[in-house]
Design a protein around this motif. Structure first.
Motif, PDB file in Angstrom:
ATOM      1  N   ALA A  69       0.863  -1.191   0.000  1.00 15.18           N
ATOM      2  CA  ALA A  69       0.000   0.000   0.000  1.00 15.18           C
ATOM      3  C   ALA A  69       0.896   1.237   0.000  1.00 15.18           C
ATOM      4  O   ALA A  69       2.063   1.161   0.376  1.00 15.18           O
ATOM      5  CB  ALA A  69      -0.881   0.017   1.256  1.00 15.18           C
ATOM      6  N   GLY A  70       0.349   2.353  -0.441  1.00 13.83           N
ATOM      7  CA  GLY A  70       1.098   3.606  -0.338  1.00 13.83           C
ATOM      8  C   GLY A  70       1.171   4.363  -1.652  1.00 13.83           C
ATOM      9  O   GLY A  70       0.391   4.118  -2.580  1.00 13.83           O
ATOM     10  N   ALA A  71       2.129   5.266  -1.729  1.00 15.80           N
ATOM     11  CA  ALA A  71       2.264   6.160  -2.881  1.00 15.80           C
ATOM     12  C   ALA A  71       3.055   5.485  -3.990  1.00 15.80           C
ATOM     13  O   ALA A  71       4.254   5.707  -4.163  1.00 15.80           O
ATOM     14  CB  ALA A  71       2.945   7.455  -2.430  1.00 15.80           C
ATOM     15  N   PHE A  72       2.393   4.620  -4.715  1.00 20.54           N
ATOM     16  CA  PHE A  72       3.023   3.849  -5.797  1.00 20.54           C
ATOM     17  C   PHE A  72       2.127   3.926  -7.027  1.00 20.54           C
ATOM     18  O   PHE A  72       1.534   2.922  -7.456  1.00 20.54           O
ATOM     19  CB  PHE A  72       3.248   2.398  -5.359  1.00 20.54           C
ATOM     20  CG  PHE A  72       4.137   2.258  -4.158  1.00 20.54           C
ATOM     21  CD1 PHE A  72       5.517   2.323  -4.284  1.00 20.54           C
ATOM     22  CD2 PHE A  72       3.594   2.093  -2.892  1.00 20.54           C
ATOM     23  CE1 PHE A  72       6.336   2.215  -3.171  1.00 20.54           C
ATOM     24  CE2 PHE A  72       4.411   1.983  -1.776  1.00 20.54           C
ATOM     25  CZ  PHE A  72       5.789   2.051  -1.916  1.00 20.54           C
ATOM     26  N   SER A  77      -1.330  -3.792  -5.981  1.00 20.56           N
ATOM     27  CA  SER A  77      -0.760  -4.516  -4.832  1.00 20.56           C
ATOM     28  C   SER A  77      -1.272  -5.951  -4.745  1.00 20.56           C
ATOM     29  O   SER A  77      -2.400  -6.268  -5.162  1.00 20.56           O
ATOM     30  CB  SER A  77      -1.092  -3.790  -3.528  1.00 20.56           C
ATOM     31  OG  SER A  77      -2.449  -3.973  -3.213  1.00 20.56           O
ATOM     32  N   ALA A  78      -0.443  -6.801  -4.160  1.00 19.09           N
ATOM     33  CA  ALA A  78      -0.856  -8.177  -3.889  1.00 19.09           C
ATOM     34  C   ALA A  78      -2.028  -8.195  -2.917  1.00 19.09           C
ATOM     35  O   ALA A  78      -2.886  -9.080  -2.984  1.00 19.09           O
ATOM     36  CB  ALA A  78       0.325  -8.970  -3.325  1.00 19.09           C
ATOM     37  N   ALA A  79      -2.061  -7.209  -2.023  1.00 20.02           N
ATOM     38  CA  ALA A  79      -3.161  -7.157  -1.052  1.00 20.02           C
ATOM     39  C   ALA A  79      -4.503  -7.001  -1.771  1.00 20.02           C
ATOM     40  O   ALA A  79      -5.487  -7.685  -1.450  1.00 20.02           O
ATOM     41  CB  ALA A  79      -2.923  -5.998  -0.077  1.00 20.02           C
ATOM     42  N   VAL A  80      -4.529  -6.108  -2.769  1.00 14.61           N
ATOM     43  CA  VAL A  80      -5.789  -5.907  -3.511  1.00 14.61           C
ATOM     44  C   VAL A  80      -6.093  -7.122  -4.391  1.00 14.61           C
ATOM     45  O   VAL A  80      -7.249  -7.552  -4.501  1.00 14.61           O
ATOM     46  CB  VAL A  80      -5.731  -4.604  -4.337  1.00 14.61           C
ATOM     47  CG1 VAL A  80      -6.819  -4.557  -5.393  1.00 14.61           C
ATOM     48  CG2 VAL A  80      -5.855  -3.405  -3.399  1.00 14.61           C
ATOM     49  N   LEU A  81      -5.052  -7.698  -4.992  1.00 15.83           N
ATOM     50  CA  LEU A  81      -5.286  -8.895  -5.813  1.00 15.83           C
ATOM     51  C   LEU A  81      -5.875 -10.021  -4.959  1.00 15.83           C
ATOM     52  O   LEU A  81      -6.810 -10.714  -5.382  1.00 15.83           O
ATOM     53  CB  LEU A  81      -3.975  -9.349  -6.471  1.00 15.83           C
ATOM     54  CG  LEU A  81      -3.414  -8.401  -7.538  1.00 15.83           C
ATOM     55  CD1 LEU A  81      -2.027  -8.871  -7.991  1.00 15.83           C
ATOM     56  CD2 LEU A  81      -4.352  -8.294  -8.737  1.00 15.83           C
ATOM     57  N   ALA A  82      -5.349 -10.179  -3.758  1.00 13.88           N
ATOM     58  CA  ALA A  82      -5.870 -11.208  -2.852  1.00 13.88           C
ATOM     59  C   ALA A  82      -7.305 -10.888  -2.456  1.00 13.88           C
ATOM     60  O   ALA A  82      -8.170 -11.779  -2.403  1.00 13.88           O
ATOM     61  CB  ALA A  82      -4.981 -11.321  -1.614  1.00 13.88           C
ATOM     62  N   GLU A  83      -7.559  -9.608  -2.190  1.00 12.15           N
ATOM     63  CA  GLU A  83      -8.905  -9.173  -1.795  1.00 12.15           C
ATOM     64  C   GLU A  83      -9.920  -9.500  -2.900  1.00 12.15           C
ATOM     65  O   GLU A  83     -11.061  -9.892  -2.626  1.00 12.15           O
ATOM     66  CB  GLU A  83      -8.847  -7.660  -1.533  1.00 12.15           C
ATOM     67  CG  GLU A  83     -10.054  -7.062  -0.874  1.00 12.15           C
ATOM     68  CD  GLU A  83      -9.871  -5.539  -0.686  1.00 12.15           C
ATOM     69  OE1 GLU A  83      -8.758  -5.013  -0.902  1.00 12.15           O
ATOM     70  OE2 GLU A  83     -10.876  -4.898  -0.346  1.00 12.15           O
TER      71      GLU A  83
END
Ligand SMILES: O=C[C@H](O)COP(=O)(O)O
Length: 246
Positions: A69-72, A77-83
């Protein structure tokens, strides 16, 4: 057996979803459906619609950010893909390494990002020029060690798929010779017995119906591209899986 397909950037969104619907129907009606992990890797924006249409097909992503997460700006992100429900993410494909500057360090950080978010990385490895199988395997083992280094240092163990893709066979008229694939993948499999977690080795690079039968003793599946753009080719490969397990 893993039957994985990356659609790269070939299809429109509509064609991607139609292809996934066709393949999901083929899989649902096929006797080997419970014996294979079939997965599709579409472009990012098509992922939610593919998940809706996928049935028993798993869905993956073609790349992932190193951070969660963050300014990228522009990263995913893998977090969103997993979600969303992605189970796999491709890391270190030759096209990303060559055209988009994914260094060994970046690849290792992306593998780490995937596993810490519970997503199975499909770590792509392969030699650039034609080499003897033993030399090609040495190149791949170096890439595997490097690719796993960040996750290992963090003590994270997860499932892992190694996609052996010799660069000279990607986008080529023919796949690597079956003897070459068998020679390399047998060494990679032996190497992976020391890697914790469930590991698999699949072959990619102009793979097509008919190839799996020739290399099945040395691989856990295929990573397909152009030669399954007609969805009926996936049925042919599932038929091969059935014949191999009979
Ligand atoms: O991701 C798939 C591989 O790069 C192989 O693609 P290809 O079968 O079109 O050569």
């Amino acid at each position: 057996m893993i039957v994985g397909v990356s659609l790269k950037m070939y299809f429109s969104h509509a064609r991607t979803v139609a292809w996934v619907e066709e393949v999901a129907a083929i899989l649902a009606g096929h006797p080997v459906r419970e014996a294979v992990t079939a997965l599709v890797i579409p472009q990012f924006p098509s992922i939610p619609a593919c998940l809706d249409a996928a049935g028993d097909l798993a869905v993956g992503a073609q790349d992932v950010a190193t951070d969660d997460a963050g300014a990228f700006t522009g990263e995913v992100s893998a977090a969103v893909l997993a979600e969303l429900g992605c189970r796999f993410v491709e890391v270190g494909h030759a096209e990303r390494r060559r055209m988009f500057g994914d260094t060994d360090e970046v690849v290792a950080a992306k593998v780490h990002a995937a596993v810490r978010n519970g997503i199975t990385p499909i770590l792509c490895v392969g030699e650039e020029e034609r080499l003897e199988p033993a030399d090609a395997a040495e190149v791949c083992i170096r890439q595997i060690r490097s690719g796993l280094s960040a996750a290992s240092a963090a003590g994270i163990v997860g499932d892992l798929v190694i996609a052996y893709e010799p660069l000279w066979a990607i986008g080529a008229p023919e796949p690597a010779h079956p003897d070459h694939i068998r020679g390399v993948c047998a060494v990679l499999r032996r190497h992976l017995t020391d890697v914790p977690g469930q590991t698999s080795v699949i072959y990619g690079g102009s793979a097509r119906p008919g190839l799996l039968t020739q290399i099945a003793d040395s691989v856990d599946g295929l990573f397909l591209g152009r030669f399954v753009h007609e969805s009926s080719a996936v049925r042919d490969i599932l038929d091969e899986v059935g014949a191999l397990s009979a």
